[in-house]
Design an enzyme around this catalytic site. Structure first.
Site, PDB file in Angstrom:
ATOM      1  N   ALA A 438       3.074   7.357  10.423  1.00 35.01           N
ATOM      2  CA  ALA A 438       3.281   7.554  11.855  1.00 35.01           C
ATOM      3  C   ALA A 438       4.749   7.385  12.238  1.00 35.01           C
ATOM      4  CB  ALA A 438       2.400   6.578  12.634  1.00 35.01           C
ATOM      5  N   ASP A 463       7.070   9.073  -0.070  1.00 38.00           N
ATOM      6  CA  ASP A 463       5.760   8.520   0.290  1.00 38.00           C
ATOM      7  C   ASP A 463       4.785   8.972  -0.781  1.00 38.00           C
ATOM      8  OD1 ASP A 463       3.164   7.997   1.508  1.00 38.00           O
ATOM      9  OD2 ASP A 463       4.275   7.704   3.370  1.00 38.00           O
ATOM     10  N   ARG A 474      -1.873  10.433  15.028  1.00 42.75           N
ATOM     11  CA  ARG A 474      -0.596   9.803  15.336  1.00 42.75           C
ATOM     12  C   ARG A 474       0.545  10.276  14.428  1.00 42.75           C
ATOM     13  NH1 ARG A 474      -3.920   6.942  12.330  1.00 42.75           N
ATOM     14  NH2 ARG A 474      -3.188   5.569  10.686  1.00 42.75           N
ATOM     15  N   ASN A 536       3.570  -2.521   5.054  1.00 47.40           N
ATOM     16  CA  ASN A 536       3.277  -3.836   4.475  1.00 47.40           C
ATOM     17  C   ASN A 536       4.572  -4.625   4.293  1.00 47.40           C
ATOM     18  OD1 ASN A 536       4.079  -3.800   1.340  1.00 47.40           O
ATOM     19  ND2 ASN A 536       3.342  -1.758   1.944  1.00 47.40           N
ATOM     20  N   CYS A 591     -16.068 -21.662   1.546  1.00 45.77           N
ATOM     21  CA  CYS A 591     -17.388 -22.219   1.867  1.00 45.77           C
ATOM     22  C   CYS A 591     -17.905 -21.725   3.210  1.00 45.77           C
ATOM     23  CB  CYS A 591     -17.328 -23.751   1.850  1.00 45.77           C
ATOM     24  SG  CYS A 591     -17.503 -24.398   0.183  1.00 45.77           S
TER      25      CYS A 591
END
Length: 912
Positions: A438, A463, A474, A536, A591
């Protein structure tokens, strides 16, 4: 083809609904929008609104394409010069979203014509036209947005009527907290568990559920609260209520708000401003007069002031003073800023793609607010300037009329502001763009428009991803027929259409240590700078380290829904990206996931873990790898036990021979997870169990579960079996089935053993207990040799959220909602489940456009050679509020190195 269009239109709606919500999307899909003026700003607004998924968009323009339009109107080409801007743009804008009809209109805007629209957007309009249309819209319940850009300046105005109802002011998920105590007194003080701050603010409205004892609260209407601290707040007089016993959940309720707007005519004399930069707090009032003076100048001369013409600048200052003296309301200022108004005159003939991207993103977001009632609208005027982009030598005083005169060039709109020398420098730039998603698409569009690498320079974009359907709402350079193609190559070809002069090369490489032979010393030394368009943190930090090492400028940005940020990193001048980091995301205790969930996020993560443990073949493939056991035992938390159990079951117990075996496995697994395990848990910890301190074990974050009873008439139960059986079949290379009737017959013939809870079964209450489970040693001895896996083919199943035919999301939704039913947690629909389990980062075109506009303003400063840290701007925005925050970057740290003749250390700026 029809099916493809329908799928794509549904996808556009789905992706935007992650940000706006289902109800807001329905309201937007019933809205007809008019965008008047198809120069650079108008086409930016239209693009973002079409991607948003409204009912229809009408493009209005009576003008023909000119050379100066090409500097920012990305859907005009040189062969379109002399043609109507709306008609030329219509075909190209219509390709953005097949679901949104786009038509062109080239006649005058009459009152009768305006009545068909819910929102009218005016750009490039005269003040008289704005006032006429504004008064008509205000009187007839039509929402109005006026947007304008003049060189380095931007203006935005909104009028959404006298009673605009805002359903959700900020778009954030409603908060909730668990209750530990409620006092029975006049204040009614609620204390929440101290696991996390409640996050409420004064004036928030809340409701209560699952309160034991003081049950009157469970049926109350929303109550307005007063916060007393991070864990406490006051609700109302509770003396007449029953005594509080325990438990309860308090949840925030979004209450609608009414916002009143003044008409354009009224608001011009009594303006309310949204401040974009608090370092320029006085400028909105000054520019409010300056833009009116520009309209007066145009009306008088039938043109804008000439670029960098001293005489025209002086005349605009005189006109602005006349406008100010005629003011009777709060719009009047004590003293006019002559220098500011003169700079407005100098650059007003300019047309800059980055400014249009920023103002266009904001304007389109206001259109969506007008359609949906989602997010707080802008009340009512916004002014923006980027004068820091001019030369640091007294704001560009070195430029002359001759430097900035039009040349019948596609860059005339930019040359009018910066002169021809900067254009030549832009053409020479060699930039590395990392990512073509985007932000990457928007950056490439702006690069093409401003002429970056339009000569001997080059843009290298890398990319490694291919285009997916979910990208289309987008990542506007891609079309439905581009799906499965490489992003970098497709994006490069698309911007070549916008500006054939740009030199651009697409790569398909991941950036990281493994590609340092490609992106080596020679490569980085040849660059002028790097722009990140990554999703990221790890990749961002890697590129930051490379830029620090090679001393290259870095442009960093990111978005999350309506939020966006921009950071500029300049060697030896600013701190690096890695110098400051966000706190790590809070993880869910193991847990809690395994035995004590209390929120749908917990059950969805548990369901994702189920998919991984039951079907992800990487676990089983590891078995044939040398040192499998050693590697597995080093995994964190409960993973060693889960992996070894999964391998043992796959190779020894559960290996299927037919489709019926797969259905049997799914049915037995259902029984184990949603009935037997819960029976065992309640056997170990009965509902009335007390802790060592005498408090109820099942209290606070521990919700007491109940087992489920399987039924083929329950759709959710069948969804689980169908998806689970098909995934199990896939993992063994077998054919699945979607025949629910046939599966029901198989299930009816099955005999499921009755489960009897056993004493002595260990259930872990803490994560530490998981680490010490002695079943690991037992499983290590039971596992067969590697030759066991050679009798059948095991196929990897990696979670893919965007393929609705692969049963992945079917399994996760069913598994999560069944577990939620176990623990009386409200379920999540497929849309919400996909958002959370898929860890989707919501993105919308409006925020992306606005953020990239700011990035490219910083790029212009870098190319200009700015050296002062105060010239650069880091920025943060939240278009939902709306809020804008700009600050100069933090300076690079200084260290004393060496000694001078007097024995004193010398200070040097370092690039870290």
């Amino acid at each position: 083809m029809i099916q493809t269009v329908l799928e794509t239109s549904v996808l556009y709606s789905l992706l935007h609904s992650y940000v706006l919500g289902h109800d807001a999307m329905k309201r937007m899909q019933s809205s007809n929008i008019l965008v008047s003026g198809l120069r650079g700003l108008g086409v930016e607004i239209a693009k973002n609104v079409i991607l948003g998924g409204v009912k229809s968009v009408t493009l209005h323009d009576q003008g023909q394409a000119e050379w100066r339009d090409l500097s920012s109107q990305f859907y005009l080409r040189e062969e379109d010069l002399g043609m109507n801007r709306a008609e030329v743009s219509q075909t190209r804008l219509a390709e953005l979203n097949s679901y949104v009809p786009v038509v062109a209109y080239t006649e005058a805007l009459t009152d009768d014509y305006l009545t068909q629209f819910q929102v009218v957007v005016l750009t490039n309009s005269s003040l008289e036209e704005q006032q006429r249309v504004g008064d008509f819209c205000h009187s007839n319940g039509i929402k109005l947005v006026i947007a304008d850009t003049r060189g380095l300046f931007g203006q935005l105005f909104c009028d959404f009527g006298e009673e605009m109802l805002v359903i959700d002011t900020n778009g954030e998920q409603p908060l909730s907290a668990m209750i530990s105590m409620i006092t029975k007194d006049a204040a009614g003080v609620v204390t929440c568990l101290d696991e996390a701050r409640h996050g409420f603010e004064n004036g928030d409205s809340v409701i209560f559920t699952e309160v034991q004892g003081m049950t009157e609260l469970n049926s109350c209407q929303p109550i307005e609260i007063k916060t007393l601290g991070p864990y406490t707040f006051s609700i109302c007089d509770t003396t007449g209520f029953s005594d509080y016993v325990r438990g309860g959940i308090v949840s925030q309720v979004k209450m609608p708000q009414k916002v009143a707007f003044k008409s354009l005519t009224t608001s011009m004399t009594e303006p309310e401003f949204v401040v974009t930069d608090f370092a320029k707090f006085e400028r909105p009032g000054q520019l409010h007069l300056g833009f009116q003076a520009l309209h007066s100048y145009q009306r008088k001369h039938n043109r804008l002031p000439k670029p960098w013409c001293q005489a025209d600048g002086e005349e605009l200052v005189s006109l602005a003073k006349e406008v100010n003296s005629s003011q009777t309301g709060s719009a009047k200022v004590d003293e006019l800023d002559d220098k500011l108004i003169k700079k407005l005159a100098f650059v007003s003939a300019g047309d800059l793609a980055p400014i249009n991207a920023f103002i266009g993103g904001l304007a389109a977001q206001e259109v969506m607010k007008a359609c949906t009632g989602k997010f707080m609208p802008m009340v009512q005027w916004l002014y923006f300037d980027a004068l820091e982009c001019l030369s640091e030598e007294e704001g560009g005083a070195m430029l002359t009329e001759e430097d900035c005169a039009p040349r019948n060039s596609r860059y005339d709109g930019q040359i009018a502001v910066f002169g021809s020398q900067l254009q030549e420098e832009l053409a020479k730039q060699r930039y590395f763009l990392v990512g073509a998603g985007a932000i990457g698409c928007e950056l490439l569009k702006n690069f093409a428009m401003i002429g970056l690498a339009g000569g001997e320079g080059e843009v290298i974009v890398t990319d490694m991803d291919t285009i997916e359907k979910s990208n289309l709402n987008r990542q506007f350079l891609f079309r439905p027929w581009d799906v499965t193609k490489m992003k970098s190559e497709t994006a490069a070809a698309a911007v070549k259409q916008m500006n054939p002069s740009i030199r651009i090369t697409g790569h398909q490489n991941r950036v990281g240590p493994e590609t340092e032979r490609v992106y080596d010393d020679d490569f980085f030394e040849s660059l002028h700078g790097v722009a990140n368009a990554l999703d990221n943190v790890d990749a961002r930090m890697y590129m930051d380290r490379r830029c620090v090492y090679y001393r290259k400028p870095l442009l960093e940005s990111g978005t999350l829904g309506t939020k966006g940020n921009v950071q500029v990193v300049i060697p030896f001048l600013t701190e690096s990206y890695s110098s400051s980091q966000d706190p790590p995301e809070k993880s869910i205790p193991i847990c809690t996931l395994k035995n004590f969930p209390n929120a749908i996020e917990h059950t969805l993560q548990w369901a994702r873990d189920e998919l991984r443990v039951c079907f992800k073949q990487a676990v089983r493939e590891c078995y044939a790898v040398p040192h499998f056991l050693e590697r597995t035992l080093k995994l964190p938390g409960a993973q060693p036990l889960e992996v070894l159990e999964a391998v043992y079951k796959s190779l020894v117990i559960d290996c299927p021979r037919s489709w019926a075996d797969c259905v049997t496995w799914a049915r037995h697994h259902w029984q184990c997870q949603y009935s037997n395990n819960i029976h065992q848990l309640l056997h170990n910890f009965p509902p009335e169990q007390l802790t060592s301190s005498g408090a109820p074990f099942w209290s606070g974050p521990k919700r007491c579960p109940h087992p489920l009873e399987f039924s083929t008439s329950n759709h959710l139960h069948m969804d689980y079996v169908m998806s689970g059986a098909n995934l199990f079949a896939q993992s063994y290379g077998m054919q699945g089935s979607t025949d629910r009737v046939g599966v029901a017959k198989i299930l009816d013939s099955l005999s499921v053993p009755t489960f009897v809870p056993r004493s002595g079964v260990k259930i872990h209450v803490s994560d530490q207990e998981l680490q010490n489970d002695n079943r690991l040693e037992e499983l290590k001895t039971l596992l067969p040799g590697p030759e066991a896996s050679s009798h059948f083919k095991l196929t990897a199943i990696d979670f893919e959220k965007d393929d609705d035919s692969n049963f992945h999301m079917d399994f996760i939704v069913a598994a999560s909602n069944l577990r939620a039913e176990n623990y009386n947690i409200p379920p999540a629909d497929r849309h919400k489940s996909k958002l959370i389990a898929g860890k989707i980062i919501p993105a919308i075109a409006t925020t992306t456009a606005a953020v990239v506009g700011l990035v490219c303003l910083e790029l212009i400063k870098i190319v200009q050679g700015h050296k002062k840290v105060e010239s650069f701007k880091n920025g943060f925005m939240n278009l939902a509020l709306p809020f804008f925050g700009f600050s100069e970057p933090i300076s690079a740290p200084s260290h004393k190195v060496g000694l001078d003749s007097g024995g004193r250390g010398s200070v040097q700026r370092v690039c870290v």
